[in-house]
Design a protein around this motif. Structure first.
Motif, PDB file in Angstrom:
ATOM      1  N   SER C  36      45.221  49.392  37.721  1.00  0.00           N
ATOM      2  CA  SER C  36      46.586  49.122  38.159  1.00  0.00           C
ATOM      3  C   SER C  36      46.782  47.633  38.427  1.00  0.00           C
ATOM      4  CB  SER C  36      46.854  49.919  39.433  1.00  0.00           C
ATOM      5  OG  SER C  36      47.845  49.268  40.186  1.00  0.00           O
ATOM      6  N   LEU C  37      47.920  47.115  37.975  1.00  0.00           N
ATOM      7  CA  LEU C  37      48.268  45.715  38.226  1.00  0.00           C
ATOM      8  C   LEU C  37      49.408  45.628  39.230  1.00  0.00           C
ATOM      9  CD1 LEU C  37      48.108  44.507  34.532  1.00  0.00           C
ATOM     10  CD2 LEU C  37      46.454  44.036  36.324  1.00  0.00           C
ATOM     11  N   ASP C  38      49.611  46.752  39.918  1.00  0.00           N
ATOM     12  CA  ASP C  38      50.765  46.857  40.792  1.00  0.00           C
ATOM     13  C   ASP C  38      50.446  46.326  42.188  1.00  0.00           C
ATOM     14  OD1 ASP C  38      53.194  47.541  41.811  1.00  0.00           O
ATOM     15  OD2 ASP C  38      52.554  49.586  42.295  1.00  0.00           O
ATOM     16  N   THR C  39      50.513  45.010  42.350  1.00  0.00           N
ATOM     17  CA  THR C  39      50.328  44.427  43.689  1.00  0.00           C
ATOM     18  C   THR C  39      51.502  43.484  43.945  1.00  0.00           C
ATOM     19  OG1 THR C  39      49.127  42.480  42.959  1.00  0.00           O
ATOM     20  CG2 THR C  39      47.821  44.448  43.398  1.00  0.00           C
ATOM     21  N   LYS C  98      43.441  37.416  45.599  1.00  0.00           N
ATOM     22  CA  LYS C  98      44.773  37.150  46.137  1.00  0.00           C
ATOM     23  C   LYS C  98      45.810  37.913  45.298  1.00  0.00           C
ATOM     24  CE  LYS C  98      44.539  34.648  49.849  1.00  0.00           C
ATOM     25  NZ  LYS C  98      43.259  34.597  50.284  1.00  0.00           N
ATOM     26  N   CYS C  99      45.616  37.910  43.963  1.00  0.00           N
ATOM     27  CA  CYS C  99      46.497  38.718  43.106  1.00  0.00           C
ATOM     28  C   CYS C  99      46.027  40.172  43.073  1.00  0.00           C
ATOM     29  CB  CYS C  99      46.509  38.163  41.696  1.00  0.00           C
ATOM     30  SG  CYS C  99      47.592  36.740  41.503  1.00  0.00           S
ATOM     31  N   HIS C 100      44.754  40.322  42.722  1.00  0.00           N
ATOM     32  CA  HIS C 100      44.214  41.684  42.574  1.00  0.00           C
ATOM     33  C   HIS C 100      43.759  42.184  43.938  1.00  0.00           C
ATOM     34  CE1 HIS C 100      44.496  41.329  38.280  1.00  0.00           C
ATOM     35  NE2 HIS C 100      43.821  40.190  38.311  1.00  0.00           N
ATOM     36  N   SER C 101      44.727  42.401  44.819  1.00  0.00           N
ATOM     37  CA  SER C 101      44.367  42.775  46.184  1.00  0.00           C
ATOM     38  C   SER C 101      44.116  44.280  46.289  1.00  0.00           C
ATOM     39  CB  SER C 101      45.487  42.357  47.140  1.00  0.00           C
ATOM     40  OG  SER C 101      46.723  42.825  46.639  1.00  0.00           O
ATOM     41  N   PHE C 106      42.155  48.547  40.970  1.00  0.00           N
ATOM     42  CA  PHE C 106      41.922  47.566  39.911  1.00  0.00           C
ATOM     43  C   PHE C 106      40.440  47.512  39.493  1.00  0.00           C
ATOM     44  CE2 PHE C 106      41.151  43.241  38.318  1.00  0.00           C
ATOM     45  CZ  PHE C 106      41.987  43.297  37.219  1.00  0.00           C
ATOM     46  N   CYS C 107      39.547  47.304  40.465  1.00  0.00           N
ATOM     47  CA  CYS C 107      38.129  47.133  40.127  1.00  0.00           C
ATOM     48  C   CYS C 107      37.431  48.481  39.949  1.00  0.00           C
ATOM     49  CB  CYS C 107      37.403  46.352  41.212  1.00  0.00           C
ATOM     50  SG  CYS C 107      38.168  44.793  41.644  1.00  0.00           S
ATOM     51  N   ASP C 108      37.562  49.293  41.004  1.00  0.00           N
ATOM     52  CA  ASP C 108      36.712  50.489  41.083  1.00  0.00           C
ATOM     53  C   ASP C 108      36.988  51.487  39.966  1.00  0.00           C
ATOM     54  OD1 ASP C 108      35.726  49.301  43.262  1.00  0.00           O
ATOM     55  OD2 ASP C 108      36.609  50.660  44.746  1.00  0.00           O
ATOM     56  N   LYS C 109      38.256  51.587  39.553  1.00  0.00           N
ATOM     57  CA  LYS C 109      38.631  52.602  38.583  1.00  0.00           C
ATOM     58  C   LYS C 109      37.737  52.552  37.341  1.00  0.00           C
ATOM     59  CE  LYS C 109      43.067  54.779  38.750  1.00  0.00           C
ATOM     60  NZ  LYS C 109      44.495  54.571  38.682  1.00  0.00           N
TER      61      LYS C 109
END
Lengths: 268, 385, 132
Positions: C36-39, C98-101, C106-109
């Motif tokens: 997800s890029l939804d931040t 800061k972006c990928h908060s 984002f990371c774990d998926k």
């Protein structure tokens, strides 16, 4: 004699260098470094001679130091670097901390020195030595000396052998005996600095001269907290603020006889 | 050849199972240490190396001791050692494996160990220690295996093995010299900052390694059909005697330098170890016991009547082994860390899991040694029949 | 054949052990995850682009992060200039996160899906995590 030894060192190292191309090996064979090893005796100034533009150093003004300021400095540093607190002194992680004169200068302990010096809270931290024994012994270059004199620690690479802890004559290095993250979580009301990581279990850590701040042009956290006590600057620049202070004031450095050239000065 | 280890008495199998049980306990303790951290040991920020590294240091010495048989046999063609040398080499194999295990359990991030090879650092003594230890292990496997195999077939040893055997002589000296340099090159650790550190290490190694060998040979002589040559054992005992005298002499030299110069920092570690410092005297009985049994051991070895008596010889070698073990396997490491850089005193005491892990590594060593000795004894028994 | 019973039994045991991971995962095939890029920080961006383009980041973020690590920590260089010539602060904690908060989305998926366990989080801190 001096030249001969240097030549010998070079010749002996050439093969090792050729095969490994190690920048690390070059450091011990670097003529500038050999000069520096003798600079105590000859009154040379390495910073002036071989010309690195930056040599970070810290001055601790013991005349301006108080117990409150010492505690504040520790608190600020512990927050900035997410250093947990341990009840067991043997498990403690210490980047900057206070210690009595007697223990700070054991090899040059003067029992008749004035009572106020004996009672002063000396702030101890990594000396970021010019000739760091910890860097010499590290088998993986996890700890290394940057060109600006900063002795850095790469927590990604450290294997936790603790050779550097045995080599450091100042006791400035701490090992993560347990998980620091777990310890921080257990601490009640502990504030976490989300801009700085924690260290993983099983690696060695120490004061980093706030490299994360100075690389952005800021002062180290302890200096920012108590600017009247802590002075940080460039020792290689003879017109820098800290050089001006050092010219005027009497300063002490720890265990100079070991030839490590510590970069922390205590103004008394 | 190794199949000879698969046939044995119930005592043999029982012993192996016993060792495996200890190893299993140690493995559990090690998993616990991996999950929780090295904080489960008695080490701390002041005494940052403990029994793991101390045992490592001691067993490097035991491994190096094999050279005391290789030199007479291969440089002086002293044939009485012909049948015994392989036992010395097998002790070296087991001891070096123990050393490597002690390093693995001591480091905080064992999964990153290969960083040593990924980022080779020739200015670090540990880099050389890794090379010499792995090399010495390989050399002893090659020499031990090939000489024994040739014995089994009744043919002379292949010619290419000879240079490897000669190489093992300086290599044995190098492993303990490099190990001594780990300590002797550190500023501010006054007990270690001594030019005779490497000679001291070597002398104690040449006493400790052969002592273990004699004890094992005496045991073999009692329980197997093959009887080791008593005269050969007498000669090994003489070597131990010389080495131990030199070792005690070196220790006395350390005392002289520290106490006659009267430099406090040089005296403190010795005072802490042998007399107690500021009321901290937990190691004093051990260190004094080490000196006492060391002297008794030398005396037993010096008097021919005692040395020729199997019980006397067993006791003498046991005493020498104990004395060097306490001196190097306990005192040397702790004395380097105490007093601390602040001249404070911190007492170290190993914890239960720490001792369990160390014991398990001893058991691994014993397990390897048992199997290797079983093979070697079977070959020797086959030679007589 | 000598000991044929034992040999065959051994082969069966070996085959069972060898195949058990495949059998265990059989039928549990899941759809490829979409990180997800939804931040809030990304939403504010005019051009939705990381320090380099998407394809490069997807394929090479691991090597790229290692390079950033060495550049900042070992070479003392805290600034990165991308192919477009823009300057970025080199910092996992203070640039990437800061972006990928949203570490979990984002990371774990992908990491969980691919079965990789990067050791970043042994030290670095999930900015919005309840646990350290």
């Amino acid at each position: 004699m001096k030249i001969d030894r240097r030549k010998f060192l070079k010749a002996a190292g050439v093969s090792a260098l050729a095969s490994l191309g190690g920048k690390g090996a070059w450091e011990i064979l670097d003529p500038g470094a050999v000069d520096a090893a003798e600079h105590g005796g000859h009154g040379h100034d390495k910073a002036k001679e071989s010309g690195p533009k930056t040599r970070w150093a810290m001055l601790v003004d013991m005349r301006a130091m108080t117990e409150e300021k010492a505690d504040k400095i520790r608190e600020v540093c512990d927050f900035a670097h997410n250093i947990p607190h341990w009840d067991d002194p043997e498990r403690e992680l210490k980047w900057i901390w206070k210690e009595e004169y007697e223990h700070v200068f054991p090899s040059s302990y003067n029992e008749y020195i004035s009572d106020d010096i004996k009672a002063m809270p000396f702030m101890l931290l990594c000396n970021h030595c010019d000739e760091p024994p910890c860097v010499r012994v590290c088998p993986v270059q996890a700890t290394f000396r940057r060109p600006d004199g900063l002795v850095a620690q790469d927590y990604h690479r450290c294997i936790g052998c603790r050779f550097c802890m045995g080599a450091c004559p100042y006791g400035s290095r701490s090992f993560n005996w347990f998980s620091a993250k777990v310890a921080l979580e257990k601490e009640e009301g502990r504030k976490i600095n989300k801009e700085f990581p924690v260290r993983t279990r099983g690696v060695v850590e120490k004061c980093n001269f706030c490299v994360e701040r100075i690389s952005l042009g800021k002062q180290p956290a302890c200096v920012e907290a108590c600017p009247d006590v802590m002075h940080f600057g460039n020792l290689a620049d003879s017109e820098s603020e800290i050089r001006k202070i050092l010219r005027k004031r009497m300063s002490l450095r720890r265990k100079l006889e070991l030839g490590t050239h510590p970069m922390v000065f205590y103004l008394v | 050849m190794i199949e000879k280890a698969l046939k044995g008495s119930s005592f043999y199998w029982g012993w192996l199972v016993f060792l495996l049980a200890i190893i299993a306990a140690g493995a559990l303790a090690f998993i616990y240490q991996l999950n929780v951290g090295l904080g489960i040991t008695g080490m701390g920020r002041d005494v940052s190396w403990g029994i793991y590294i101390a045992q490592f240091t001691y067993f490097v010495g035991v491994a190096a001791g094999a050279v005391m048989l290789v030199i007479p046999k291969y440089l002086h063609h002293y044939t009485r050692y012909a049948k015994i040398v392989v036992f010395g080499e097998f002790i070296a194999i087991a001891a070096v494996i123990m050393c490597l295990l002690f390093i693995i359990v001591d480091i905080g991030q064992p999964q990153r160990m290969l960083n040593m090879i990924l980022h080779p650092t020739p200015r670090s003594i540990l880099f050389y220690d890794m090379i010499v230890l792995c090399g010495y292990l390989a050399i002893n496997i090659i020499c031990g295996y090939n000489t024994l195999l040739a014995d089994k077939k009744g043919v002379p040893c292949p010619r290419w093995v000879k240079p490897v055997i000669y190489l093992s002589i300086p290599w044995a000296v190098s492993i303990h010299t490099v190990t001594a340099f780990l300590y002797a090159g550190l500023p501010g650790r006054h007990l270690w900052l001594s030019a005779i550190m490497a000679p001291r290490f070597l002398s104690s190694a040449f006493a400790a390694g052969p002592s273990l060998l004699i004890m094992l040979l005496l045991f073999i002589g009692r329980f197997s059909k093959w009887k080791p040559d008593p005269e050969a054992m007498q000669n090994i005992a003489r070597t131990i005697c010389y080495a131990m005298i030199v070792n005690l002499f070196f220790m006395a030299m350390e005392f002289f330098t520290a106490f006659y110069s009267n430099i406090p920092a040089h005296k403190y570690p010795l005072q802490y170890l042998f007399f107690g410092l500021h009321g901290h005297d937990q190691l004093v009985p051990f260190m004094r016991f080490a000196i006492a049994v060391g002297l008794v051991g030398v005396f037993f070895l010096l008097v021919p009547a005692i040395r020729r008596n199997p019980v006397g010889l067993a006791l003498a070698t046991l005493f020498v082994f104990l004395s060097t073990w306490i001196d190097k396997g306990i005192g040397l490491i702790l004395g380097g860390f105490v007093p601390t850089p602040y001249e404070t005193i911190v007492d170290y005491c190993p914890t239960f899991p720490e001792i369990t892990i160390a014991t398990a590594i001893w058991a691994v060593g014993a397990f390897i040694l048992t199997i290797l000795f079983k093979v070697a004894i079977s070959v020797r028994e086959q030679q007589i029949s | 054949m000598y000991d044929s019973g034992k040999v065959i039994a051994g082969l069966v045991v070996f085959a069972a052990l060898f195949l058990c991971p495949f059998l265990y995962n059989h039928g549990s095939m899941t759809a490829q995850p979409k990180p997800s890029l939804d931040t809030p920080a990304i939403k504010k961006l005019a051009a939705k682009r990381c320090v380099e383009d998407r394809e490069f980041m997807v394929a090479h973020h691991m090597q790229f992060l290692n390079e950033w690590r060495d550049e900042a920590l070992r070479n003392g260089n805290r600034w990165y200039r991308n192919k477009a010539g823009e300057k970025y602060l080199i910092s996992l904690q203070n640039s990437c996160l800061k972006c990928h908060s949203n570490k979990k989305e984002f990371c774990d998926k992908c990491h969980v899906y691919a079965g990789v366990k990067p050791y970043c989080w042994d030290c670095h801190i999930d900015p919005n995590g309840s646990k350290l």
